[in-house]
Write an enzyme that holds these catalytic residues in place. Structure first.
Site, PDB file in Angstrom:
ATOM      1  N   ASP A 117       0.845  -1.181   0.000  1.00 25.38           N
ATOM      2  CA  ASP A 117       0.000   0.000   0.000  1.00 25.38           C
ATOM      3  C   ASP A 117       0.883   1.235   0.000  1.00 25.38           C
ATOM      4  O   ASP A 117       2.094   1.150   0.221  1.00 25.38           O
ATOM      5  CB  ASP A 117      -1.010   0.006   1.154  1.00 25.38           C
ATOM      6  CG  ASP A 117      -0.386   0.066   2.541  1.00 25.38           C
ATOM      7  OD1 ASP A 117       0.843  -0.121   2.650  1.00 25.38           O
ATOM      8  OD2 ASP A 117      -1.113   0.306   3.514  1.00 25.38           O
ATOM      9  N   TYR A 119       2.867   4.817   0.800  1.00 27.91           N
ATOM     10  CA  TYR A 119       3.464   5.405   1.999  1.00 27.91           C
ATOM     11  C   TYR A 119       2.407   6.236   2.717  1.00 27.91           C
ATOM     12  O   TYR A 119       1.591   6.914   2.089  1.00 27.91           O
ATOM     13  CB  TYR A 119       4.638   6.301   1.620  1.00 27.91           C
ATOM     14  CG  TYR A 119       5.809   5.569   0.998  1.00 27.91           C
ATOM     15  CD1 TYR A 119       6.465   4.548   1.673  1.00 27.91           C
ATOM     16  CD2 TYR A 119       6.269   5.922  -0.268  1.00 27.91           C
ATOM     17  CE1 TYR A 119       7.549   3.895   1.110  1.00 27.91           C
ATOM     18  CE2 TYR A 119       7.352   5.272  -0.847  1.00 27.91           C
ATOM     19  CZ  TYR A 119       7.990   4.261  -0.159  1.00 27.91           C
ATOM     20  OH  TYR A 119       9.056   3.618  -0.728  1.00 27.91           O
ATOM     21  N   PHE A 130       6.566   2.182  -4.176  1.00 32.51           N
ATOM     22  CA  PHE A 130       7.899   2.420  -3.613  1.00 32.51           C
ATOM     23  C   PHE A 130       8.463   3.806  -3.925  1.00 32.51           C
ATOM     24  O   PHE A 130       9.501   4.188  -3.386  1.00 32.51           O
ATOM     25  CB  PHE A 130       8.903   1.351  -4.068  1.00 32.51           C
ATOM     26  CG  PHE A 130       8.591  -0.021  -3.559  1.00 32.51           C
ATOM     27  CD1 PHE A 130       8.795  -0.358  -2.230  1.00 32.51           C
ATOM     28  CD2 PHE A 130       8.075  -1.001  -4.408  1.00 32.51           C
ATOM     29  CE1 PHE A 130       8.503  -1.631  -1.752  1.00 32.51           C
ATOM     30  CE2 PHE A 130       7.778  -2.275  -3.945  1.00 32.51           C
ATOM     31  CZ  PHE A 130       7.995  -2.590  -2.616  1.00 32.51           C
ATOM     32  N   HIS A 244      10.843  -8.842   1.187  1.00 32.41           N
ATOM     33  CA  HIS A 244      10.523  -7.420   1.028  1.00 32.41           C
ATOM     34  C   HIS A 244      11.779  -6.586   1.301  1.00 32.41           C
ATOM     35  O   HIS A 244      12.611  -6.950   2.133  1.00 32.41           O
ATOM     36  CB  HIS A 244       9.400  -7.044   2.001  1.00 32.41           C
ATOM     37  CG  HIS A 244       8.768  -5.722   1.716  1.00 32.41           C
ATOM     38  ND1 HIS A 244       9.309  -4.531   2.157  1.00 32.41           N
ATOM     39  CD2 HIS A 244       7.649  -5.400   1.025  1.00 32.41           C
ATOM     40  CE1 HIS A 244       8.541  -3.536   1.760  1.00 32.41           C
ATOM     41  NE2 HIS A 244       7.529  -4.026   1.073  1.00 32.41           N
TER      42      HIS A 244
END
Length: 298
Positions: A117, A119, A130, A244
């Site tokens: 999701d 920031y 990202f 991740h």
């Protein structure tokens, strides 16, 4: 990991060798600018102003998928939720949830980077997984992404925006497209995932060759969907999976993100199939090299 007839899967270190009904309109009272008229040259909002997804600009090829979702029960429920949260004064990011679908038309997709999701800090999310606007401090996950990018052949980035990647054919898609300030995953399981699954399926049904970079369990859960649709449609894909890039998992087993070599592997695999130039160092001015006209938008 099993290798399908027309797909590849790789987990490697920094080595370059690859192992082989119409939608109801739901809107908040008119208190802000029409977002479809926003321009970065003007004062642009740093949050979502209203729920009007049928008016948000996207590349034409995505519109049938979006419209079908908005007309569905899941789309209607999401609209009701979003309208209620905005009416209650919630601060929702990013200001343009469909940014990735604006910048990367489906017919140009040659790689997918899947996030979770947006920031949840003010000024960070710009609608690309990202990515943060240039001039914003790099979040820890993005710092690790750039560290891994330097493991390949690319020079170090000069900014945090991945917009040049998006304009070159890298779909930077989060599985949930909105979030509330300071509340990670606050809009998860509200319906966005139904839409983003449909978008992934649309890509997997036509993008060939295409590399999929799946980092973390949430993204890797989509591997089966991608592989099934791609195989059914005869599309050639590369699935790359690792932990991740968050500092909490980037160095941990089973497949540490740092040292996975995904950027180098994706570049080489795509280049061998006639797709060159992806995953270069992003930074101010890099988008000009993509041949796109016009200024950046938010």
């Amino acid at each position: 990991m099993p290798v399908c007839t027309r797909s590849w899967s790789a987990r490697r270190s920094c080595a370059r060798t690859i192992r082989a009904r119409r939608s109801r309109r739901c809107s908040v009272p008119d208190r802000a600018l029409d977002q479809t008229q926003l321009d970065l040259g003007e004062r642009a909002p740093d949050r979502l102003l209203r729920w009007e997804p049928e008016r948000w600009p996207v590349a034409p090829g995505w519109r049938p998928v979006i419209d079908e979702f908005l007309a569905s029960d899941a789309g209607q429920r999401l609209g009701e939720f979003m309208t209620a949260r905005l009416a209650a004064g919630a601060t929702v990011f990013p200001p343009r949830p469909f940014r990735a679908l604006e910048e990367t038309p489906p017919e140009r997709v040659r790689a997918v980077v899947l996030g979770q999701d947006p920031y949840h800090g003010r000024g960070q999310a710009e609608g690309l997984a990202f990515s943060v606007p240039d001039g914003v401090a790099l979040p820890p996950s993005l710092r690790n992404i750039f560290r891994e990018l330097a493991c390949g052949e690319g020079p170090p980035p000069s900014g945090g925006s991945l917009l040049p990647w998006a304009r070159q054919g890298v779909l930077l898609l989060n599985t949930c497209l909105t979030v509330e300030e300071g509340q990670p995953a606050s809009h998860a399981k509200r319906g966005w995932e139904r839409l983003t699954d449909a978008l992934l399926a649309a890509v997997a049904s036509r993008a060939s060759p295409c590399a999929y970079l799946l980092w973390g369990g949430h993204a890797q859960a989509k591997a089966g969907l991608i592989r099934e649709v791609a195989d059914r449609n005869g599309c050639e894909i590369l699935l790359l999976q690792a932990n991740h890039p968050s500092p909490l998992s980037a160095r941990r087993p089973p497949v540490p993100f740092l040292g996975c070599g995904h950027f180098a592997q994706a570049r080489e695999w795509l280049a061998r199939r006639g797709v060159a130039g992806l995953f270069g160092a992003p930074g101010p001015g890099a988008a000009a090299a993509t041949g796109r006209d016009g200024g950046e938008k938010v």
